[in-house]
Design an enzyme around this catalytic site. Structure first.
Site, PDB file in Angstrom:
ATOM      1  N   ALA A 250     -13.154 -71.544  37.795  1.00  5.22           N
ATOM      2  CA  ALA A 250     -13.879 -71.230  36.544  1.00  5.22           C
ATOM      3  C   ALA A 250     -15.251 -70.615  36.777  1.00  5.22           C
ATOM      4  O   ALA A 250     -16.184 -70.839  36.009  1.00  5.22           O
ATOM      5  CB  ALA A 250     -13.997 -72.471  35.655  1.00  5.22           C
TER       6      ALA A 250
ATOM      7  N   THR B 179     -10.104 -69.350  45.938  1.00  6.25           N
ATOM      8  CA  THR B 179     -11.367 -70.101  45.976  1.00  6.25           C
ATOM      9  C   THR B 179     -12.080 -69.912  47.318  1.00  6.25           C
ATOM     10  O   THR B 179     -13.291 -69.738  47.352  1.00  6.25           O
ATOM     11  CB  THR B 179     -11.110 -71.600  45.734  1.00  6.25           C
ATOM     12  OG1 THR B 179     -10.064 -72.002  46.623  1.00  6.25           O
ATOM     13  CG2 THR B 179     -10.719 -71.862  44.299  1.00  6.25           C
TER      14      THR B 179
ATOM     15  N   TYR C  61     -12.420 -79.527  44.487  1.00  7.92           N
ATOM     16  CA  TYR C  61     -12.931 -78.384  45.266  1.00  7.92           C
ATOM     17  C   TYR C  61     -14.390 -78.615  45.657  1.00  7.92           C
ATOM     18  O   TYR C  61     -14.805 -78.295  46.767  1.00  7.92           O
ATOM     19  CB  TYR C  61     -12.803 -77.092  44.459  1.00  7.92           C
ATOM     20  CG  TYR C  61     -11.430 -76.470  44.537  1.00  7.92           C
ATOM     21  CD1 TYR C  61     -11.056 -75.717  45.634  1.00  7.92           C
ATOM     22  CD2 TYR C  61     -10.508 -76.654  43.510  1.00  7.92           C
ATOM     23  CE1 TYR C  61      -9.796 -75.139  45.721  1.00  7.92           C
ATOM     24  CE2 TYR C  61      -9.242 -76.094  43.580  1.00  7.92           C
ATOM     25  CZ  TYR C  61      -8.895 -75.327  44.689  1.00  7.92           C
ATOM     26  OH  TYR C  61      -7.648 -74.765  44.773  1.00  7.92           O
TER      27      TYR C  61
ATOM     28  N   ARG D 232     -11.815 -39.718  18.553  1.00  3.11           N
ATOM     29  CA  ARG D 232     -12.169 -38.305  18.661  1.00  3.11           C
ATOM     30  C   ARG D 232     -13.001 -37.955  17.431  1.00  3.11           C
ATOM     31  O   ARG D 232     -12.973 -38.674  16.424  1.00  3.11           O
ATOM     32  CB  ARG D 232     -10.914 -37.436  18.694  1.00  3.11           C
ATOM     33  CG  ARG D 232     -10.149 -37.575  19.994  1.00  3.11           C
ATOM     34  CD  ARG D 232      -8.800 -36.888  19.914  1.00  3.11           C
ATOM     35  NE  ARG D 232      -8.903 -35.444  19.797  1.00  3.11           N
ATOM     36  CZ  ARG D 232      -7.860 -34.636  19.606  1.00  3.11           C
ATOM     37  NH1 ARG D 232      -6.629 -35.156  19.519  1.00  3.11           N
ATOM     38  NH2 ARG D 232      -8.016 -33.327  19.512  1.00  3.11           N
ATOM     39  N   HIS D 233     -13.694 -36.842  17.483  1.00  2.00           N
ATOM     40  CA  HIS D 233     -14.405 -36.305  16.311  1.00  2.00           C
ATOM     41  C   HIS D 233     -13.392 -35.991  15.207  1.00  2.00           C
ATOM     42  O   HIS D 233     -12.181 -35.883  15.458  1.00  2.00           O
ATOM     43  CB  HIS D 233     -15.110 -35.009  16.722  1.00  2.00           C
ATOM     44  CG  HIS D 233     -14.164 -34.058  17.402  1.00  2.00           C
ATOM     45  ND1 HIS D 233     -13.300 -33.233  16.712  1.00  2.00           N
ATOM     46  CD2 HIS D 233     -13.899 -33.870  18.722  1.00  2.00           C
ATOM     47  CE1 HIS D 233     -12.566 -32.556  17.571  1.00  2.00           C
ATOM     48  NE2 HIS D 233     -12.894 -32.932  18.808  1.00  2.00           N
TER      49      HIS D 233
ATOM     50  N   ASN E  80      -9.814 -26.865  15.860  1.00  9.42           N
ATOM     51  CA  ASN E  80      -8.568 -27.645  15.753  1.00  9.42           C
ATOM     52  C   ASN E  80      -7.644 -26.975  14.747  1.00  9.42           C
ATOM     53  O   ASN E  80      -6.435 -26.870  14.968  1.00  9.42           O
ATOM     54  CB  ASN E  80      -8.825 -29.087  15.285  1.00  9.42           C
ATOM     55  CG  ASN E  80      -9.557 -29.933  16.311  1.00  9.42           C
ATOM     56  OD1 ASN E  80     -10.428 -30.735  15.952  1.00  9.42           O
ATOM     57  ND2 ASN E  80      -9.227 -29.766  17.570  1.00  9.42           N
TER      58      ASN E  80
ATOM     59  N   ARG F 254     -19.286 -31.205  16.738  1.00  8.28           N
ATOM     60  CA  ARG F 254     -18.230 -31.930  16.023  1.00  8.28           C
ATOM     61  C   ARG F 254     -18.320 -33.451  16.178  1.00  8.28           C
ATOM     62  O   ARG F 254     -17.906 -34.182  15.295  1.00  8.28           O
ATOM     63  CB  ARG F 254     -16.843 -31.399  16.416  1.00  8.28           C
ATOM     64  CG  ARG F 254     -16.539 -31.321  17.908  1.00  8.28           C
ATOM     65  CD  ARG F 254     -15.300 -30.439  18.106  1.00  8.28           C
ATOM     66  NE  ARG F 254     -14.779 -30.384  19.468  1.00  8.28           N
ATOM     67  CZ  ARG F 254     -15.190 -29.571  20.428  1.00  8.28           C
ATOM     68  NH1 ARG F 254     -16.222 -28.764  20.201  1.00  8.28           N
ATOM     69  NH2 ARG F 254     -14.598 -29.549  21.597  1.00  8.28           N
TER      70      ARG F 254
ATOM     71  N   GLU G 151     -16.364 -32.389  25.932  1.00  2.00           N
ATOM     72  CA  GLU G 151     -14.934 -32.203  26.231  1.00  2.00           C
ATOM     73  C   GLU G 151     -14.732 -31.542  27.600  1.00  2.00           C
ATOM     74  O   GLU G 151     -15.643 -30.884  28.133  1.00  2.00           O
ATOM     75  CB  GLU G 151     -14.285 -31.355  25.113  1.00  2.00           C
ATOM     76  CG  GLU G 151     -12.790 -31.109  25.228  1.00  2.00           C
ATOM     77  CD  GLU G 151     -11.922 -32.377  25.419  1.00  2.00           C
ATOM     78  OE1 GLU G 151     -12.233 -33.188  26.318  1.00  2.00           O
ATOM     79  OE2 GLU G 151     -10.926 -32.519  24.700  1.00  2.00           O
TER      80      GLU G 151
ATOM     81  N   ALA H 255       0.992 -22.355  34.147  1.00  4.92           N
ATOM     82  CA  ALA H 255       2.014 -23.037  34.953  1.00  4.92           C
ATOM     83  C   ALA H 255       1.370 -24.055  35.904  1.00  4.92           C
ATOM     84  O   ALA H 255       1.871 -25.169  36.075  1.00  4.92           O
ATOM     85  CB  ALA H 255       2.819 -22.023  35.756  1.00  4.92           C
TER      86      ALA H 255
ATOM     87  N   HIS I 211     -14.006 -36.629  22.655  1.00  4.23           N
ATOM     88  CA  HIS I 211     -12.988 -35.581  22.581  1.00  4.23           C
ATOM     89  C   HIS I 211     -11.707 -36.061  23.248  1.00  4.23           C
ATOM     90  O   HIS I 211     -11.723 -37.043  24.002  1.00  4.23           O
ATOM     91  CB  HIS I 211     -13.509 -34.334  23.297  1.00  4.23           C
ATOM     92  CG  HIS I 211     -14.848 -33.906  22.785  1.00  4.23           C
ATOM     93  ND1 HIS I 211     -15.002 -32.956  21.807  1.00  4.23           N
ATOM     94  CD2 HIS I 211     -16.106 -34.341  23.098  1.00  4.23           C
ATOM     95  CE1 HIS I 211     -16.303 -32.801  21.538  1.00  4.23           C
ATOM     96  NE2 HIS I 211     -16.982 -33.640  22.314  1.00  4.23           N
TER      97      HIS I 211
END
Ligand code: F6P
Length: 410
Positions: free
Chosen positions: A20, A101, A168, A223-224, A230, A274, A294, A317, A360
């Site tokens: 603990a 421990t 302990y 996000r904004h 957008n 934004r 962003e 690609a 963003h």
């Protein structure tokens, strides 16, 4: 990724402390932080091994150091976990956290020698609580929910757990070997003792440890609101909110008020219009972080994905191939975003107030990945739609998530 420790490729953090004292909390935080930064890091929690191997419901007597049979069983379990950690290191693990421990000098010595024989650097991390109220809170908030005490009355569980701690305590030998590398954390951040620490990564971890604390406060991510780009499906830029985006900003402020978060909540934005406009209805002065801007789309900024595919097919690609590492020409990658967010994360850990971060898509993905412990390669694909508040409420070792969809009705 932060640079590798030049001294060693493999680092073991060996936790030390009475039950603990927050060892598991610290271990998991470190593992999450390092994994997010790209290290192969993992916690080996001996309590989990014990529950799996000796049964989940051991009472205090099991921890009595004078009961030789139990003592041997526990030792066997602890060294079994250590063997697993070593096997994991051999298979490419970089930072292993041995969460147990380790309160007796003899046992620590054996752990140390076993790890050193593998060429693994060892740093002990001891958590000490002199403040009884912290221990009490930890027992009540975390331990009573442990599978160790499923179906046990809370008062009986607390009594039993205290008895376990006393066992302990009866053999506890705090760290004191001046030749070893160690850190002592006293009363969660009140005092630190650092001995013979070497290497970049260890120093970096100390800085992190100096900022974490177990105080629970919500973290909200969004996000904004929708912006002009957008609407046109263009990436990047620095355009104003659309009418729908402004509606979202108002709904967001309403939600913050309704949920009673408005008084203490700290608001962080990026430096882009934004996010600042989304924060306006909250009537608070936001902290505008450049690190929250962003992902930098470089030469692709202001294009649509269709235009990128048509005009720069190789780039398109290459990004599809490895979205996490792909860096836009003269721009950035997700890996770069994580690197620049690191100081934000440390500051976020340090804060004790609720925090609302308005940023963003790529940035929220990276922040969410850290908070929820998601692997790096998942990060670029995490769903973070517009007009959604991700409210994260802390639990013992992580966060519970709730999403509020505030789609504007215009
Ligand atoms: O489309 C909004 C946006 O925030 C862009 O500005 C940014 O380039 C993009 O999302 C990040 O998402 P992804 O990595 O999926 O392209």
């Amino acid at each position: 990724m932060i640079p590798r420790n030049p001294d060693t490729e493999k680092l073991a953090l060996v936790m030390v402390g009475l039950p603990a004292r927050g060892k598991t909390f610290i271990s998991r935080k470190i593992a999450r932080y390092l994994s997010w930064l790209g290290y192969r890091a993992r916690v080996f929690n001996v309590g989990d091994y014990r529950r799996a191997l000796a049964g989940p419901k051991q009472r205090a007597q099991f921890f009595d150091p004078h009961q030789a049979q139990h003592y041997e069983t526990r030792l066997g379990i602890a060294f079994g976990a250590l063997s697993d950690m070593i096997a994991w290191f051999r298979a490419g693990g970089e930072v292993g956290i041995y969460d147990a421990t380790n309160t007796e000098r003899n046992r620590r010595e054996r752990v140390y020698e076993t790890l050193r024989a593998e060429g693994i650097q060892v740093v002990f991390v001891e958590s000490i609580c002199e403040d009884e109220s912290v221990v009490e809170a930890n027992v009540r908030d975390n331990k009573l929910r442990s599978p160790d005490y499923a179906d046990v009355e809370p008062e009986e569980a607390v009594r039993d757990f205290r008895e376990r701690i006393a066992y302990y305590e009866s053999t506890y030998e705090p760290l004191d070997d001046p030749e070893k590398s160690y850190v002592k954390l006293i009363d969660v951040g009140r005092q630190f003792v650092v001995n013979r620490l070497e290497g970049y990564l260890s120093a970096r971890l100390i800085f992190f440890l100096m900022n974490i604390h177990p105080a629970r406060r919500p973290i909200w991510l969004t996000r904004h609101g929708e912006c002009r780009f957008n609407v046109d499906e263009r990436i990047g830029g620095d355009t104003e909110l659309s009418a729908r985006g402004s509606e979202y900003a108002k709904s967001l402020a309403k939600l913050v008020n309704e949920q009673g978060q408005s008084k203490d909540m700290v608001v962080w934005t990026s430096t882009l219009k934004r996010t600042l406009q989304t924060a306006e209805s909250l009537h608070k002065t936001p902290v505008a972080w450049r690190a929250l801007d962003e992902i930098d789309a470089g030469v692709c900024d202001s294009l649509t994905y269709a235009e990128i595919k048509a005009q720069l097919p190789d780039e398109y690609a290459a990004r599809a191939q490895d979205k996490f590492r792909y860096r836009y020409p003269r721009g950035g990658s997700y890996a770069d975003v994580i690197q620049r967010l690191e100081p934000v994360i440390v500051e976020l850990e340090r804060q004790r107030s609720p925090v609302l971060m308005i940023a963003h898509q790529a940035v929220i993905r990276a922040l969410y990945g850290y908070l929820m412990g998601r692997p790096q390669d998942e990060c670029p694909y995490l769903p973070v739609p517009l007009h959604t508040v991700i409210a994260l409420t802390p639990t013992a070792y992580g966060y519970e998530e709730r999403r509020y969809q505030l789609e504007p009705h215009i």
